[in-house]
Design an enzyme around this catalytic site. Structure first.
Site, PDB file in Angstrom:
ATOM      1  N   HIS A  67       0.817  -1.216   0.000  1.00  0.00           N
ATOM      2  CA  HIS A  67       0.000   0.000   0.000  1.00  0.00           C
ATOM      3  C   HIS A  67       0.850   1.266   0.000  1.00  0.00           C
ATOM      4  CE1 HIS A  67       0.287  -0.279   4.533  1.00  0.00           C
ATOM      5  NE2 HIS A  67       0.452   1.021   4.353  1.00  0.00           N
ATOM      6  N   ASP A 111      -0.163  -7.693   1.322  1.00  0.00           N
ATOM      7  CA  ASP A 111       0.323  -6.312   1.418  1.00  0.00           C
ATOM      8  C   ASP A 111       1.848  -6.316   1.530  1.00  0.00           C
ATOM      9  OD1 ASP A 111       0.409  -3.594   1.647  1.00  0.00           O
ATOM     10  OD2 ASP A 111      -0.389  -3.513   3.699  1.00  0.00           O
ATOM     11  N   SER A 208       4.350   2.036   8.008  1.00  0.00           N
ATOM     12  CA  SER A 208       3.973   0.853   7.232  1.00  0.00           C
ATOM     13  C   SER A 208       5.187   0.336   6.478  1.00  0.00           C
ATOM     14  CB  SER A 208       2.886   1.209   6.223  1.00  0.00           C
ATOM     15  OG  SER A 208       1.665   1.434   6.855  1.00  0.00           O
TER      16      SER A 208
END
Length: 257
Positions: A67, A111, A208
């Site tokens: 992402h 992801d 992230s």
């Protein structure tokens, strides 16, 4: 680590950077990472701005979250814990991005993304080094002490930090994790749950793509959590790297040819 707002259903977190959205994380109730430790950590950046965390798995590949690809990623910074003091030789441009082909959005799994660097990193055990990856379908039950690191906020709606933070987090049984999330959403199987629920330690906004490290091995990639990071009721979610080892090796092998 910038200003943030929710963008996913059920208030999954996002990171607002230069007007673009990306799910993110920060380190909650952590400590400064010791110097000359976690030499595999990478700051994944858009121009000179930190966007996501990442980690070096070969001389010319960094792993991060898929992402994070919503951003215009241009470079990585290796071998430094303080993002206010980045020497020129710590910066390497990103040549190519490889998102997992099954990735659609974080809450559906997959992801994970590989970033091919424009040149090989200069490995030095005291400054920059690779981190070991698990075997395919590695069992996470008895991984012992685990931690997660990043440069993000240290509390919900707090302030970003320039020095790398690290915090210890417990692994949470996947079945238990799914039960705790069941009133929010269904979780995929190719994840690891660690930290968050039952503790005030874990990740939140701004990092992230960073690694979940257990016994010196990168076993997970920071993916998503819920809005309140300080005292969350839901476990933090990581991509299970062991489920994607074949794909990672295939990319690395093809690029060596």
């Amino acid at each position: 680590m910038y200003r943030f707002h929710p963008f996913l259903l059920f208030h999954l977190l996002t990171c607002l950077n230069n007007g673009q959205n990306a799910l993110g994380s920060e380190i909650i109730n952590g400590r400064n990472a010791p110097k000359n430790s976690m030499q595999f950590m990478a700051s994944v950046q858009a121009n000179t701005q930190h966007v996501c965390g990442g980690f070096l798995v070969s001389e010319d590949f960094v792993v991060t979250a898929a992402h994070c690809g919503k951003q215009n990623l241009t470079r990585v910074v290796l071998g430094t814990h303080n993002l206010t003091n980045v020497p020129d030789d710590a910066v390497i441009k990103i040549k190519q991005r490889f998102k997992h082909p099954l990735y659609k959005k974080p809450e559906l799994g997959y992801d994970i993304m590989l970033l091919q660097l424009s040149e090989k990193a200069r490995l030095d055990s005291k400054i920059v080094k690779k981190i070991q990856l698990p075997k395919s379908n590695n069992k996470i039950k008895n991984m012992g002490k685990c931690n997660v690191a990043g440069w993000g906020f240290t509390k919900t709606k707090g302030e970003a930090v320039d020095v790398l933070k690290v915090v210890d987090v417990p692994i949470i049984n996947l079945d238990e994790c799914k039960r705790k999330w069941k009133n929010v959403r269904s979780l995929p199987d190719n994840i690891i749950c660690a930290g968050g629920s039952g503790t005030n330690k874990g990740f939140c906004k701004g990092d992230s793509g960073g690694p979940l490290v257990c016994n010196g091995m990168a076993v997970g990639v920071v993916s998503f959590n819920k809005y309140n990071c300080d005292y969350p009721n839901w476990p933090n979610i990581y991509t299970d790297i062991s489920k994607h080892i074949a794909w990672i090796k295939d990319i690395l092998k093809k690029k060596e040819l």
